[in-house]
Every structure is written in C-alpha cells, then in structure tokens.
Design a protein around this motif. Structure first.
Motif, PDB file in Angstrom:
ATOM      1  N   ILE A  67     -18.597   3.819  15.472  1.00 53.83           N
ATOM      2  CA  ILE A  67     -19.177   4.353  16.708  1.00 53.83           C
ATOM      3  C   ILE A  67     -19.130   5.883  16.748  1.00 53.83           C
ATOM      4  N   LEU A  68     -18.252   6.474  15.939  1.00 56.39           N
ATOM      5  CA  LEU A  68     -18.151   7.936  15.937  1.00 56.39           C
ATOM      6  C   LEU A  68     -19.428   8.588  15.418  1.00 56.39           C
ATOM      7  N   GLY A  69     -20.251   7.838  14.741  1.00 51.67           N
ATOM      8  CA  GLY A  69     -21.506   8.378  14.249  1.00 51.67           C
ATOM      9  C   GLY A  69     -22.443   8.838  15.349  1.00 51.67           C
ATOM     10  N   GLU A  70     -22.190   8.417  16.587  1.00 51.14           N
ATOM     11  CA  GLU A  70     -23.024   8.841  17.719  1.00 51.14           C
ATOM     12  C   GLU A  70     -22.701  10.249  18.192  1.00 51.14           C
TER      13      GLU A  70
ATOM     14  N   ARG B  91     -22.958  13.453  17.589  1.00 54.12           N
ATOM     15  CA  ARG B  91     -23.662  14.354  16.677  1.00 54.12           C
ATOM     16  C   ARG B  91     -23.214  15.816  16.777  1.00 54.12           C
ATOM     17  N   LYS B  92     -22.576  16.198  17.885  1.00 53.30           N
ATOM     18  CA  LYS B  92     -22.128  17.584  18.036  1.00 53.30           C
ATOM     19  C   LYS B  92     -20.667  17.772  17.631  1.00 53.30           C
ATOM     20  N   LEU B  93     -20.041  16.719  17.146  1.00 51.32           N
ATOM     21  CA  LEU B  93     -18.630  16.788  16.811  1.00 51.32           C
ATOM     22  C   LEU B  93     -18.392  17.788  15.673  1.00 51.32           C
ATOM     23  N   GLU B  94     -17.397  18.667  15.858  1.00 47.64           N
ATOM     24  CA  GLU B  94     -17.065  19.674  14.865  1.00 47.64           C
ATOM     25  C   GLU B  94     -15.693  19.439  14.231  1.00 47.64           C
ATOM     26  N   ILE B  95     -14.768  18.890  15.009  1.00 47.95           N
ATOM     27  CA  ILE B  95     -13.411  18.645  14.521  1.00 47.95           C
ATOM     28  C   ILE B  95     -13.102  17.156  14.684  1.00 47.95           C
ATOM     29  N   LEU B  96     -12.773  16.476  13.591  1.00 44.46           N
ATOM     30  CA  LEU B  96     -12.399  15.060  13.651  1.00 44.46           C
ATOM     31  C   LEU B  96     -11.079  14.867  12.910  1.00 44.46           C
TER      32      LEU B  96
ATOM     33  N   GLU C 189     -21.803   5.652   8.924  1.00 42.67           N
ATOM     34  CA  GLU C 189     -22.161   6.352  10.158  1.00 42.67           C
ATOM     35  C   GLU C 189     -21.539   7.745  10.235  1.00 42.67           C
ATOM     36  N   ILE C 190     -20.430   7.955   9.523  1.00 35.55           N
ATOM     37  CA  ILE C 190     -19.804   9.281   9.519  1.00 35.55           C
ATOM     38  C   ILE C 190     -20.776  10.320   8.958  1.00 35.55           C
ATOM     39  N   GLY C 191     -21.666   9.888   8.109  1.00 39.64           N
ATOM     40  CA  GLY C 191     -22.657  10.801   7.544  1.00 39.64           C
ATOM     41  C   GLY C 191     -23.605  11.381   8.577  1.00 39.64           C
ATOM     42  N   LYS C 192     -23.636  10.819   9.785  1.00 35.97           N
ATOM     43  CA  LYS C 192     -24.500  11.345  10.847  1.00 35.97           C
ATOM     44  C   LYS C 192     -23.882  12.553  11.552  1.00 35.97           C
ATOM     45  N   LEU C 193     -22.644  12.849  11.263  1.00 36.79           N
ATOM     46  CA  LEU C 193     -21.967  13.957  11.946  1.00 36.79           C
ATOM     47  C   LEU C 193     -22.351  15.280  11.279  1.00 36.79           C
TER      48      LEU C 193
ATOM     49  N   LEU D 144     -22.470  15.673   5.116  1.00 43.35           N
ATOM     50  CA  LEU D 144     -21.703  16.561   6.002  1.00 43.35           C
ATOM     51  C   LEU D 144     -21.898  18.002   5.536  1.00 43.35           C
ATOM     52  N   SER D 145     -23.112  18.474   5.702  1.00 38.19           N
ATOM     53  CA  SER D 145     -23.511  19.743   5.081  1.00 38.19           C
ATOM     54  C   SER D 145     -22.825  20.957   5.692  1.00 38.19           C
ATOM     55  N   GLN D 146     -22.243  20.824   6.899  1.00 38.95           N
ATOM     56  CA  GLN D 146     -21.582  21.959   7.548  1.00 38.95           C
ATOM     57  C   GLN D 146     -20.066  21.945   7.341  1.00 38.95           C
ATOM     58  N   LEU D 147     -19.578  20.988   6.558  1.00 38.05           N
ATOM     59  CA  LEU D 147     -18.130  20.805   6.419  1.00 38.05           C
ATOM     60  C   LEU D 147     -17.479  22.034   5.768  1.00 38.05           C
TER      61      LEU D 147
END
Length: 773
Positions: free
Chosen positions: A297-300, A302-307, A320-324, A349-352
């Motif tokens: 569900i965390l894939g929803e 989309r603005k998450l920066e820190i997990l 679904e993590i790939g949607k972050l 996760l291109s911004q990681l």
C-alpha cells in the motif's frame, strides 16, 4: 500540555545576575554605550538564571539599537511582582523571537515534541524537518543534515537547547520545553498537542482536533487508537514507542489529508490500514519494527521522500515500492527476513540518495529461490542511481560484484559488509553506531586482489575503516596496503583470519615508501595462528600516526609484542590494549640507540590475561620513556614479578591510576635494576658493593607525583611497593584499595601523600571496577 508541580526557581541577587549576564553576553556590556541599557535588560530578567542566560545569548552580538529595542519590549511585557513563571516565559519567548531563521524556530519547536529530559536524536529532527519542508536550500539529505547541525549549534549557543551526553543527540531544558509548548500551542499558524512521555493509556479527548498542526503522543502506554479523527491541518503525527498498539483502525488516516510526517516506530502492528494510502502529501514515514509482511500500500504515497522500516518482517520488497519516484532515503536496516529484491526495481527509485540495508538483504544478482529464471537486483543497479551518495549495504560474497559497470558512481559515504555470516553483518550494524557518523567503512571476507578494479577505485581506495573478518587468502597486510592503495586508511581491524602467521612482513613484500602512514587505530582479534606482529624493517614514516593498538585473543602470539623494528615506528602511540596471548615481553629495545625517543605519547596501557608475561619492558631501562603514561592496568599476568625496574619508574611522572589484579607471582610493584657484580670480584668486594648500594638507595626516593588511585587485588605474594631501601612518595594519592594481599603491609603514611588517603572506599572501588573490570 502536561500538568506539572511547580518547582521554586532559584533567584540571584542583582550583582550575581549582572555577573552571570556579563559572562554570557560578553565584555561589550561594560562599554559606556551598552552599560545602562544592559542593566535595564538584566532587571527585567528578575534574577532568574535561565532567563538571564537565554536573553544574554540572544543579544550578545547585537548592536546598540537592538539592545534598546529589546529592553523596551521586555519592559512593555512587565509581569506582576512575583510572577516568576511569566518572567521566564517572556525571556525565553524573547530569545525565540530573536531567532533570524524560520527553520531555526521550527527546529526548536520540534524539540518540544519529545518527552521531558530525553535525548533528542538529531537524525529524527532531520527526517521530520525534511518532511515538514524545512531546509529548502539543501539540495541533498546530507546537506539538510549539515543545515540542521548548524541550526542546532546556534540554538545551543542561544541556550535554547543543551548538549547531550549521548552522541548524535541534543536536550531541551524542562523550563524551555514548557515555554516552547506554550508558544506552539498558541500560535496562529501552528498548534501543537503534546503529551509525550506522560504514561497515557488512552488517546486524549478533545472537543475538536481540527486546529492542530502537530500531535505528539510518543512514549506512552496507549493501546487503542480512535476509529478516525478530523484533522485537516495536521502535518506531524508522532506515535512512536507505544509498544501496546497492535492495530491501526482502517479509517484512522481518512481525514488527515495534510499529513507530511508520520512516526509509528515500535508499535506492534501486524497489518497496515487502507487509509494509509490516502496520505498523498506524506513526505516522511517511519515504521520501524512493523510486523506487517505486506507493505504494498505504500506505493500510493507518491510524494514520500523518507521511508524507514528498520527491523521489519518483510521477506520481499514489493514492486509497488518502485512507484515512490520521490523517495530520497530508504532504510531496511536489520530486516533480516528480507531475501528478495526483484531485478530493476531499485532503478525506478531515480531520486534515491541514501539506502540502508545492513543486516538484511545481501544476495545481489543471485537467483531467487523458487522463481524460475528470476534473479535478485544486481549490485550494478546501485551504481546506476544518479543521485545515490550514501549506502550501507551487505554483500554475501565477492561474486555479487559485477566485473564492470557503465560508469563509476560517486559514493561519498558508504559502509559495505562482505560476509555470508549474518552474525558478522549484524555486528556491523552495531559497529556503525559507535563509529564516526557517515564514515567510509568496508568489511571484507576476502583479499583486495579478488575485487574488481572499479570497486577498488570507488570504494577500497577511499575507505577510512577497513575490517578483515574471516578473510580467506589473507597472509600479509603489507601486500593488501600496496594492492588497495590504502593511503587514506585510518582504522584497521584484522579478525579471525586464520591464514596469517605474520601480520606484517616486509621481507616478503618489499616497499620503499611508508606503509599505513595515516593509520590511527589497529586492532588484531582472535588470530589463532598469529605468531609475530612484524617481520623485517618498516620504512621510515610507517605507522607514524598510530594512536591506538589493541591485540586480543591471539593464543599463539609469543615472545615480544613490540620488537625494536616496530617499537621505533610507534612514536605517536597513545593507547595500548593487550589481552589473551602467550607473550613474554611487551616491549624489547635491544639494538636501539640512546638517541631514539620511544613511547613519548603513551598515556594508557592495559595488560590482561597474559599468563606467560615476564617483563613489560625488556632492554636498557634508559630507553623506556613513559613520562606521559596516566593509566596502567595489569590483570591476570601470573608470571610477572614486578612491573618496572626502579630506573624505569622514574619516568612515571604523569601516572594517575594504577590497577593490579590477579597477578599471582607479583612480589613488588617496582623492582631493582637488573645487573650483577663482576664475577672476578672477591666475596668481600661484593659485600662491600651491596652495602654501598643500600646506603645510596636509602638516600633515594621513588616519586610518583600524580598517582591518585592505587588498587591492588588478589596479589598473594606482594610484599611491598619496592624491594630495595628507597622510600616511596605519592604526594597526590587519594584512594588506596587493597584486597586479598596478605603480605602487603604498607600503611597510608608510607606513601607520604599531602592528601587524606581513603582506604578501601567501596563506592569508589565499584566505579573503578566498572572501568577496568
């Protein structure tokens, strides 16, 4: 706000108030221009120390006009005569208002969300700050850390925050915290509900939660959460360390559409509620210890920066993590069940910028068990993330590393552990906590020549801390130094590498330049076949910065630990810790010239469980320079008859603490100098020489001017401090502990201390036991 009993505040006189204020504000207040206005400010602080300090720190570098305006503001809010609480509030509020940066104000207010008198983790403040939109001028998470560090340093300089005795933390004074909560509870833009560390068992009731921008109920005993709350303005929700929370109601987050920071660390949650997927503005999510195995569900978000999902129970990173696509930090440290990360998932996760997988996944590029033709993510995926600059990851073996990569990554900070042993990988997590934050560390179970060139260029050559644990094929660390070009190495651990008999051998691998010339720490542990530390001559300049040397549990290590070839290179050694081996000598100096300066910086030495040890120093006594030694601990050295000869003892000018325990053969602490009369002497001449020597010694004194603590435990043969006739003088002695030393008859008077010597003070002894035991 928690209700608290009022504690009377200490009030200073006017003169004491001025002295404290002047000390904190600086000498500028003595100038004619500032003096009068400074006195006006002092009077408004009502003699309250905390008010004086925070106002002085706020005004210290301000100009005269700002001082006048400050005095005017404080006088306008003049409280009733005895209202000390209000005086403190307005002074701290004044200091808060004087903070120039809004980020500093928000960081300050964020600190009041934590329980009273707690250590506030700076990394938490960074994560929360990023989630709240602070540090906008920082381009990376690491730059945000630097910005936060600068702000917190300023807040401490203003006395709004305090230093902590715990690394990586700050603290907030209880009175300052109360003021911060009051400020944050009455603001137009901010409204905090804070009941952290209040032993709450139920969610606090309010008529409405609509105005709150932050709710902190961390560190309580809450079991049940409400079904749903209407919190349209809520941006920060902190519920960590409520270990009795086992379930989050499915609709709990439905009306929290503005939430940006959520911390539920430590809750025993077995499944995530569907309403979590509605938090479309969430930037920071902390779910450490989450028991849910389904986090799709965390894939929803989309603005998450820190997990952060440290110590989680997931077995596979869901697609679904790939949607972050906004994710900048991903942390699955100590998630030891994580075994599968599908190929190419991390590339999404291109911004990681930072990834933490210590003590969890390590099978890079290997086939996924039970999945035909499918493999885990390859290690090369990490090299293709354009913004990745920090990684702490495990690798099961060197085969996981590709031989080539498209381009070399620019990893600024890293901690890479190569080991199939989960225990070693979990140990690395612990080590990384106590090592310098964000260092460059590498743990290897192989030799450097087995690693690809690109990896050695990107990682090995930049490593500051290198650990060989169960390293196969390792025979000589001199070869490793040359192969890996370890010029910047500062710390080296060699542990359980059973192929090593000689740690360093320059006869086999000849170098004409210094080796390990920047090394500051060297640890050698559990080396079952190691017989000698160094064979051959080390080039001048080698080990010149070594400060700490530790040798533990090397059963076959015999003879001398530091022979002349090595001893003369350790000019900056400060700490020597030796235990669990078969050495006969610690130092041997034969062959060294009298002009050689040895051990001039050694300040602490511990010798433990050395059953064959006969001498600490073996060689010409005049070369033993221990004039910086402050702490000496000798435990379980059964064959040792004395610690030093009298000539060596004259160098112990800085010795402050001496602890000797379980040395069954010890007869005296200071022995006579070795030497015999000429065999050609007649019996009469020998007797005459002995008599003359006794007369000379009777005039001599053994002086240990700085010795404060002397502890002697279980020394059955110890008869005295010195076997000869010289007197012992310890003018600074404060504590004498003797236990199970039946032949030791010395009294406190014999030490000629200028101080009152306490004998067998139990409380002090327990403190020393904790340190040395």
């Amino acid at each position: 706000m928690e209700s608290q009993a009022k504690v009377p505040l200490h009030i200073l006189s006017e003169q004491d108030s001025w002295r404290l204020f002047r000390k904190k504000a600086g000498n500028a207040v003595d100038s004619p221009d500032f003096h009068d206005v400074a006195w006006r400010v002092v009077k408004e602080c009502g003699g309250l120390p905390i008010a004086l300090v925070v106002v002085a720190r706020a005004l210290g570098d301000k100009d005269l006009e700002e001082w006048k305006e400050a005095a005017r503001q404080l006088e306008m809010s003049n409280p009733t005569k005895d209202d000390h609480d209000h005086t403190v509030f307005r002074c701290i509020k004044f200091s808060y208002d004087y903070l120039k940066h809004e980020d500093a104000k928000r960081c300050f207010l964020n600190c009041c969300l934590f329980p009273e008198d707690t250590n506030i983790n700076i990394e938490d403040l960074v994560k929360y700050g990023i989630g709240q939109g602070l540090f906008q001028n920082a381009n990376t998470v690491e730059e945000a850390r630097a910005a936060a560090s600068s702000l917190l340093k300023h807040l401490k300089a203003c006395s709004l925050l305090l230093n902590s005795d715990q690394e990586g933390c700050v603290k907030m004074h209880d009175v300052v915290r109360d003021t911060a909560i009051s400020i944050a509870s009455a603001g137009d833009e901010l409204a905090f509900l804070v009941h952290s560390g209040a032993a709450l068992k139920k969610w606090p009731r309010r008529d409405s939660y609509e105005a709150y921008t932050a709710i902190s109920l961390m560190s309580n005993e809450i079991q049940d959460l409400p079904d749903g709350l209407v919190c349209p303005k809520l941006q920060t929700l902190l519920l960590q360390n409520n270990i009795d929370i086992q379930e989050i109601p499915d609709g709990f987050f439905e009306r929290m559409e503005s939430l940006r920071v959520l911390d539920v660390n430590g809750a025993d949650i077995s499944s995530l509620p569907s309403s979590l997927g509605l938090l479309l503005n969430l930037r920071t999510l902390c779910l450490d210890g989450c028991k849910s195995t389904d986090i799709s569900i965390l894939g929803e978000l989309r603005k998450l920066e820190i997990l952060s999902l440290r110590e989680s129970c997931i077995e596979e990173l869901p697609e679904e993590i790939g949607k972050l696509v906004s994710l900048r930090m991903l942390d699955f440290t100590m998630s030891s069940d994580l075994k599968r990360i599908r190929s190419n998932l991390l590339l999404s996760l291109s911004q990681l910028e930072e990834i933490y997988l210590q003590g969890s996944f390590g099978d890079w590029g290997k086939p996924i068990e039970g999945m035909d033709q499918e493999t885990n993510a390859g290690f090369d995926e990490l090299t293709r993330l354009p913004y990745l600059n920090t990684l702490k990851v495990d690798i099961t073996d060197a085969g996981c590393i590709p031989q080539t990569v498209v381009s070399n990554p620019n990893w600024v900070k890293f901690n890479i552990c190569m080991s199939e042993d989960l225990f070693v990988r979990l140990m690395d997590v612990h080590l990384s906590k106590i090592m310098a934050a964000r260092s460059r560390a590498l743990i290897l179970n192989t030799t450097i020549n087995t690693l690809p060139d690109w990896f050695n260029s990107v990682v090995t050559e930049k490593t500051e801390k290198l650990f060989y644990i169960h390293g196969s094929g390792l025979h000589n660390i001199i070869s490793e130094y040359d192969q890996g070009r370890l010029n910047g190495l500062k710390s080296l651990l060699v542990q359980s590498c059973y192929g090593i008999v000689q740690l360093m051998n320059t006869d086999i691998h000849v170098l004409n330049r210094p080796v390990f010339d920047n090394l500051e720490e060297l640890r050698v542990h559990n080396m079952d076949y190691l017989k000698v530390i160094c064979v051959g001559e080390l080039p001048p300049g080698s080990l010149r910065k070594l400060k700490f040397f530790q040798v533990e549990q090397c059963d076959e290590l015999v003879g001398t630990l530091l022979q002349p070839n090595l001893l003369k290179r350790l000019e900056n050694l400060e700490v020597l810790d030796v235990s669990g081996n078969s050495l006969e000598d610690i130092f041997r100096s034969e062959g060294l010239g009298k002009e050689q300066i040895l051990l001039r910086k050694l300040r602490e030495m511990k010798l433990d469980k050395l059953p064959q040890l006969k001498n600490i120093w073996n060689g010409p006594a005049e070369l033993a320079i221990f004039n910086k030694l402050k702490i000496l601990t000798v435990i379980a050295c059964k064959k040792l008859r004395n610690l030093f000869a009298i000539t060596v003892s004259r160098c112990l000018l800085q010795l402050e603490e001496l602890w000797i325990e379980d040395c069954g053969g010890l007869e005296v602490i200071i022995g006579e100098d070795k030497g015999e009369a000429s065999s050609n002497m007649s019996h009469k001449s020998r007797v005459k020489e002995i008599v003359e020597k006794q007369k000379e010694e009777a005039m001599e004194k053994i002086i240990l001017p700085q010795l404060k603590n002397l502890s002697l435990q279980n020394l059955p043969l110890l008869t005295g401090f010195y076997s000869g006739f010289a007197s012992i003088q310890c003018p600074s002695l404060e504590q004498l502990h003797t236990q199970d030393c039946p032949l030791f008859r010395a009294t406190t008077d014999e030490f000629h201390s200028r101080k009152q010597v306490q004998v067998n003070n139990e409380q002090h002894f327990l403190l020393l036991r904790k340190r040395y035991g």
